[in-house]
Design a protein around this motif. Structure first.
Motif, PDB file in Angstrom:
ATOM      1  N   ASN A 242       0.844  -1.202   0.000  1.00 55.22           N
ATOM      2  CA  ASN A 242       0.000   0.000   0.000  1.00 55.22           C
ATOM      3  C   ASN A 242       0.874   1.246   0.000  1.00 55.22           C
ATOM      4  OD1 ASN A 242       0.392   1.153   2.831  1.00 55.22           O
ATOM      5  ND2 ASN A 242      -0.190  -0.948   3.308  1.00 55.22           N
ATOM      6  N   THR A 243       0.253   2.378  -0.175  1.00 59.35           N
ATOM      7  CA  THR A 243       0.993   3.645  -0.107  1.00 59.35           C
ATOM      8  C   THR A 243       0.367   4.532   0.969  1.00 59.35           C
ATOM      9  OG1 THR A 243      -0.369   4.561  -1.890  1.00 59.35           O
ATOM     10  CG2 THR A 243       1.742   3.619  -2.530  1.00 59.35           C
ATOM     11  N   ASN A 244      -0.145   3.893   2.011  1.00 57.55           N
ATOM     12  CA  ASN A 244      -0.850   4.637   3.064  1.00 57.55           C
ATOM     13  C   ASN A 244       0.043   5.618   3.821  1.00 57.55           C
ATOM     14  OD1 ASN A 244      -3.005   3.127   2.319  1.00 57.55           O
ATOM     15  ND2 ASN A 244      -2.986   1.770   4.097  1.00 57.55           N
ATOM     16  N   SER A 245       1.295   5.253   4.041  1.00 56.72           N
ATOM     17  CA  SER A 245       2.182   6.161   4.790  1.00 56.72           C
ATOM     18  C   SER A 245       2.426   7.434   3.993  1.00 56.72           C
ATOM     19  CB  SER A 245       3.523   5.494   5.095  1.00 56.72           C
ATOM     20  OG  SER A 245       3.339   4.248   5.693  1.00 56.72           O
ATOM     21  N   ALA A 246       2.676   7.282   2.702  1.00 59.45           N
ATOM     22  CA  ALA A 246       2.922   8.451   1.857  1.00 59.45           C
ATOM     23  C   ALA A 246       1.668   9.326   1.784  1.00 59.45           C
ATOM     24  CB  ALA A 246       3.350   8.017   0.456  1.00 59.45           C
ATOM     25  N   GLU A 247       0.511   8.670   1.640  1.00 63.11           N
ATOM     26  CA  GLU A 247      -0.723   9.449   1.594  1.00 63.11           C
ATOM     27  C   GLU A 247      -1.011  10.125   2.928  1.00 63.11           C
ATOM     28  OE1 GLU A 247      -3.639   6.749  -0.107  1.00 63.11           O
ATOM     29  OE2 GLU A 247      -2.119   6.352  -1.638  1.00 63.11           O
TER      30      GLU A 247
END
Ligand SMILES: [Zn+2]
Length: 312
Positions: A242-247
């Motif tokens: 996922n890219t949750n940290s970046a988002e």
């Protein structure tokens, strides 16, 4: 800030502020910022030291050789500026500082920009993010209007993109999951730019997670793996991909900017990003409290100077 009422001595007593900065900068006693000699004399003037080394003999204060050098602001004002910037949860502005200090807006603006510069970690000596078994997320976003609208594409074709992404300021962020962020304001988020950033800032042993954007195509060869989630198909996570940290980082940045920075000119955007990066990289979840974060910001201001004098 809210609960911080600045009742401690370093915020209203110049001598106390000096002692506070000296303790932050020189926990083991003062040393000469020019030659590093550990045995300076104290002169008769409070806070002024003279280097004992024969070939040096330079005078210095706690401001010398740091972001505070040659400033006319008081150390109490610097103490408030560093503390507010380091402990603010949602972002911090020159306007808030101006109101808190009751000083001129220009002074507050100077202090804020210098503190942001202190918080900037930079240079080519930064170790890469990630490493063996670690995940680094890369993502890009758009914030505010670009000053110079694009008229051509990288390929030379006319630029005809419509909508939100057209002529907005592009930001690329790399976030090591559970670790640090590194963000970049780029003139354009094209494939060459994004891949250069990814390549130069992430350890090759890492797993790279991105969305399905063409910007990251062919990065498979650069890292241990490159896994993507397909946002266009409403897929936000697959396993641990996922890219949750970046988002999450982008949302903190945008919320903060919306709340306090109405007039961030594009040429300073990288500095605002550096401020948000700093707070994110010294967040509570990583073991930092307000005080330790403030001291880290002061330490990080060593050896840096700003030269511009314009307020805008
Ligand atoms: Zn010296």
């Amino acid at each position: 800030m809210g609960k911080n009422t600045f009742t401690e001595k370093q915020f209203h007593d110049e001598e106390a502020a000096r002692a506070w900065f000296e303790a932050a900068r020189w926990p083991d006693g003062p040393y000469c910022p020019s030659c590093g000699s550990l045995e300076p004399y104290k002169t008769k003037k409070p806070g002024l030291y003279r280097c004992k080394a024969k070939e040096c003999r330079r005078d210095f204060t706690v401001m010398t050789g740091s972001i505070m050098e040659r400033s006319h602001a008081k150390l109490t004002q610097w103490a408030v500026a560093f503390t507010m910037a380091a402990s603010s949860k949602k972002g911090f502005s020159a306007h808030q500082l101006h109101r808190t200090l009751g000083c001129q807006y220009n002074t507050a603006w100077f202090l804020h920009h210098r503190v942001m510069e202190a918080m900037r970690s930079g240079g080519l000596d930064l170790p890469p993010l990630g490493g063996k078994g670690k995940i680094v997320e890369a993502d890009e976003t758009y914030y505010g209007r670009a000053k110079e609208p694009k008229t051509t594409r990288t390929s030379g074709e006319p630029f005809i993109k419509k909508g939100k992404k057209a002529n907005a300021r592009a930001i690329v962020a790399l976030v090591e999951r559970g670790g640090s962020v590194r963000s970049f304001h780029v003139p354009r988020a094209d494939k060459a730019t994004v891949q250069r950033i990814v390549k130069n800032n992430i350890a090759w042993e890492s797993r790279l997670h991105t969305d399905e954007s063409y910007l990251y195509r062919e990065t498979d060869t650069l890292f241990a793996s490159h896994e993507t989630v397909k946002h266009s198909a409403k897929e936000y996570a697959r396993g641990d991909v996922n890219t949750n940290s970046a988002e999450g980082y982008f949302s903190i940045f945008k919320r903060g900017m919306r709340g306090v920075y109405q007039h961030c000119s594009e040429k300073h955007l990288h500095r605002y990003l550096a401020e948000f990066d700093f707070r994110y990289n010294h967040r509570e979840a990583l073991g930092w409290n307000d005080e330790a974060r403030t001291l880290a910001a002061i330490k990080s201001g060593e050896g840096k100077r700003l030269t511009y004098h314009q307020s805008n």
